[in-house]
Design a protein around this motif. Structure first.
Motif, PDB file in Angstrom:
ATOM      1  N   UNK A   1      -3.652  16.176   5.540  1.00 17.97           N
ATOM      2  CA  UNK A   1      -4.878  17.062   6.626  1.00 17.97           C
ATOM      3  C   UNK A   1      -6.408  16.856   7.421  1.00 17.97           C
ATOM      4  N   UNK A   2      -6.680  15.407   5.724  1.00  8.52           N
ATOM      5  CA  UNK A   2      -7.304  15.010   5.639  1.00  8.52           C
ATOM      6  C   UNK A   2      -7.769  13.905   6.570  1.00  8.52           C
ATOM      7  N   UNK A   3      -6.865  13.311   6.515  1.00 14.79           N
ATOM      8  CA  UNK A   3      -6.402  12.320   7.528  1.00 14.79           C
ATOM      9  C   UNK A   3      -6.031  12.378   8.821  1.00 14.79           C
ATOM     10  N   UNK A   4      -5.683  13.647   9.551  1.00 14.30           N
ATOM     11  CA  UNK A   4      -5.391  13.902  10.776  1.00 14.30           C
ATOM     12  C   UNK A   4      -6.634  14.360  11.159  1.00 14.30           C
ATOM     13  N   UNK A   5      -7.737  14.756  10.434  1.00 13.34           N
ATOM     14  CA  UNK A   5      -9.467  15.467  10.919  1.00 13.34           C
ATOM     15  C   UNK A   5     -10.200  13.903  11.481  1.00 13.34           C
ATOM     16  N   UNK A   6      -9.650  12.879  10.297  1.00 15.99           N
ATOM     17  CA  UNK A   6     -10.154  11.353  10.327  1.00 15.99           C
ATOM     18  C   UNK A   6      -9.389  10.920  11.848  1.00 15.99           C
TER      19      UNK A   6
ATOM     20  N   UNK B   1     -10.276   9.016  17.744  1.00 17.49           N
ATOM     21  CA  UNK B   1     -10.251   9.094  18.747  1.00 17.49           C
ATOM     22  C   UNK B   1     -11.193  10.009  19.960  1.00 17.49           C
ATOM     23  N   UNK B   2     -12.438  10.764  19.773  1.00 17.80           N
ATOM     24  CA  UNK B   2     -13.565  11.468  19.803  1.00 17.80           C
ATOM     25  C   UNK B   2     -14.414  10.561  19.857  1.00 17.80           C
ATOM     26  N   UNK B   3     -14.705   9.220  18.977  1.00 16.33           N
ATOM     27  CA  UNK B   3     -16.060   8.697  18.586  1.00 16.33           C
ATOM     28  C   UNK B   3     -16.479   7.848  19.660  1.00 16.33           C
ATOM     29  N   UNK B   4     -17.890   8.254  20.375  1.00 18.49           N
ATOM     30  CA  UNK B   4     -18.552   7.578  21.326  1.00 18.49           C
ATOM     31  C   UNK B   4     -19.063   6.159  21.272  1.00 18.49           C
ATOM     32  N   UNK B   5     -18.663   5.520  20.177  1.00 19.53           N
ATOM     33  CA  UNK B   5     -19.321   4.020  20.041  1.00 19.53           C
ATOM     34  C   UNK B   5     -17.569   3.243  18.531  1.00 19.53           C
ATOM     35  N   UNK B   6     -18.024   2.387  19.010  1.00 24.14           N
ATOM     36  CA  UNK B   6     -16.967   1.192  18.404  1.00 24.14           C
ATOM     37  C   UNK B   6     -16.957   1.102  16.627  1.00 24.14           C
ATOM     38  N   UNK B   7     -18.318   1.521  16.864  1.00 26.22           N
ATOM     39  CA  UNK B   7     -18.894   1.303  14.582  1.00 26.22           C
ATOM     40  C   UNK B   7     -18.441   2.961  14.684  1.00 26.22           C
ATOM     41  N   UNK B   8     -17.932   4.015  15.426  1.00 26.25           N
ATOM     42  CA  UNK B   8     -17.419   5.239  15.214  1.00 26.25           C
ATOM     43  C   UNK B   8     -16.239   5.178  15.065  1.00 26.25           C
TER      44      UNK B   8
ATOM     45  N   UNK C   1     -11.176   5.616  11.683  1.00 23.94           N
ATOM     46  CA  UNK C   1     -10.044   4.893  11.643  1.00 23.94           C
ATOM     47  C   UNK C   1     -10.047   4.724   9.791  1.00 23.94           C
ATOM     48  N   UNK C   2     -10.894   3.840   9.615  1.00 22.88           N
ATOM     49  CA  UNK C   2     -10.716   3.462   8.141  1.00 22.88           C
ATOM     50  C   UNK C   2     -10.888   4.617   7.270  1.00 22.88           C
ATOM     51  N   UNK C   3     -11.385   6.159   7.001  1.00 21.60           N
ATOM     52  CA  UNK C   3     -11.910   7.130   6.877  1.00 21.60           C
ATOM     53  C   UNK C   3      -9.886   7.701   6.642  1.00 21.60           C
ATOM     54  N   UNK C   4      -9.029   7.198   7.623  1.00 19.65           N
ATOM     55  CA  UNK C   4      -7.836   7.933   7.911  1.00 19.65           C
ATOM     56  C   UNK C   4      -6.958   7.066   7.699  1.00 19.65           C
ATOM     57  N   UNK C   5      -7.018   5.807   7.246  1.00 19.85           N
ATOM     58  CA  UNK C   5      -6.182   4.605   6.714  1.00 19.85           C
ATOM     59  C   UNK C   5      -6.145   4.834   5.243  1.00 19.85           C
ATOM     60  N   UNK C   6      -7.099   5.258   4.648  1.00 23.61           N
ATOM     61  CA  UNK C   6      -7.778   5.736   3.031  1.00 23.61           C
ATOM     62  C   UNK C   6      -6.911   7.021   2.489  1.00 23.61           C
ATOM     63  N   UNK C   7      -7.425   8.265   3.834  1.00 27.73           N
ATOM     64  CA  UNK C   7      -6.204   9.262   3.157  1.00 27.73           C
ATOM     65  C   UNK C   7      -4.723   9.373   3.305  1.00 27.73           C
ATOM     66  N   UNK C   8      -4.405   8.335   4.202  1.00 27.33           N
ATOM     67  CA  UNK C   8      -2.933   8.057   4.704  1.00 27.33           C
ATOM     68  C   UNK C   8      -2.757   7.143   3.526  1.00 27.33           C
ATOM     69  N   UNK C   9      -3.211   6.089   2.625  1.00 30.78           N
ATOM     70  CA  UNK C   9      -2.504   5.477   1.719  1.00 30.78           C
ATOM     71  C   UNK C   9      -2.482   6.776  -0.257  1.00 30.78           C
ATOM     72  N   UNK C  10      -4.000   7.548   0.567  1.00 32.29           N
ATOM     73  CA  UNK C  10      -3.712   8.805  -0.804  1.00 32.29           C
ATOM     74  C   UNK C  10      -2.917   9.727  -0.750  1.00 32.29           C
ATOM     75  N   UNK C  11      -2.524   9.494   0.719  1.00 23.77           N
ATOM     76  CA  UNK C  11      -1.213  10.960   0.855  1.00 23.77           C
ATOM     77  C   UNK C  11       0.201  10.208   0.413  1.00 23.77           C
ATOM     78  N   UNK C  12       0.204   8.712   0.376  1.00 23.55           N
ATOM     79  CA  UNK C  12       1.245   7.952   0.215  1.00 23.55           C
ATOM     80  C   UNK C  12       1.281   7.901  -1.493  1.00 23.55           C
ATOM     81  N   UNK C  13       0.442   7.533  -2.044  1.00 26.91           N
ATOM     82  CA  UNK C  13       0.377   7.262  -3.031  1.00 26.91           C
ATOM     83  C   UNK C  13       1.216   8.385  -3.896  1.00 26.91           C
ATOM     84  N   UNK C  14       0.393  10.361  -3.871  1.00 26.92           N
ATOM     85  CA  UNK C  14       0.402  11.388  -4.217  1.00 26.92           C
ATOM     86  C   UNK C  14       2.291  11.151  -3.591  1.00 26.92           C
ATOM     87  N   UNK C  15       2.620  11.515  -2.643  1.00 27.14           N
ATOM     88  CA  UNK C  15       4.184  10.985  -2.395  1.00 27.14           C
ATOM     89  C   UNK C  15       4.706  10.437  -3.199  1.00 27.14           C
TER      90      UNK C  15
END
Length: 226
Positions: free
Chosen positions: A152-157, A162-169, A174-188
């Protein structure tokens, strides 16, 4: 189950009935306390027990609370707990109301919280015993919940990216989404391990959340237990 510390010279045989009486006295006192807290009469409690399919007459409840009843079957404890809307374990170990309790006869009193954790298998018993099946079912529950939260956290990130208004954001999201995706994979992976251990011990793993239906086909036997 409030018990005085045993005398070094006490008669160990006499401790057995004393301990049993104290266990029953603790349950009886907590039933009475909880009943009054809920504003229930003994008849109200008897009616509630009958409604649950296991009648416990009012006079039996009164005798138990006044310690005139010499036995207290486990099935009565379960039904009384349900009728009082409280976990059965809190009738045996009333956290916050009894400071110390004697887990077994011929043992010294311990903190009630420690006795409760022994009862639930969170800590080893007097001989340091732990149950692997209980451990793996708890691990299963933990890792399954962690996967769903991380996804859920990865999907929100990803939505934030997708909706960020600057490249930095966008990059931060995207880094946060990758972090939560890796976390989900670990628990999987850990969930697969827990399920493999349960099967290895001859048990049947719990049903998976529908979102995790792909766990079992990819399951592999672990090389060693953690």
């Amino acid at each position: 189950m409030t018990q005085r510390r045993a005398d070094d010279e006490r008669d160990r045989d006499d401790d057995l009935p004393e301990w049993a009486d104290q266990v029953m006295a603790t349950v009886a006192a907590e039933v009475r306390r909880r009943r009054k807290e809920l504003g229930m009469s003994a008849q109200d409690l008897a009616d509630a027990c009958a409604g649950l399919g296991h009648p416990i007459p009012r006079n039996v409840i009164a005798n138990m609370e006044s310690r005139r009843r010499s036995t207290l079957p486990l099935v009565d404890v379960l039904v009384l707990a349900a009728a009082l809307d409280t976990p059965p374990i809190l009738l045996l170990y009333p956290l916050g109301y009894v400071d110390r309790t004697q887990k077994l006869p011929l043992t010294d009193p311990v903190e009630t919280w420690d006795a409760l954790r022994w009862f639930t298998g969170e800590e080893g018993g007097p001989l340091g015993m732990k149950d692997s099946m209980l451990h793996n079912f708890r691990a299963h529950q933990h890792h399954q919940a962690a996967i769903l939260t991380a996804e859920r956290d990865a999907e929100y990130a990803r939505w934030q990216a997708r909706t960020a208004n600057t490249p930095e954001k966008r990059e931060d999201a995207q880094r946060e989404a990758d972090y939560y995706t890796d976390k989900a994979d670990h628990h999987r992976d850990r969930l697969r391990t827990a399920r493999a251990f349960i099967k290895e011990d001859g048990g049947t793993p719990p049903l998976l959340d529908p979102q995790l239906h792909g766990i079992d086909p990819d399951a592999t036997e672990p090389e060693e237990r953690p």
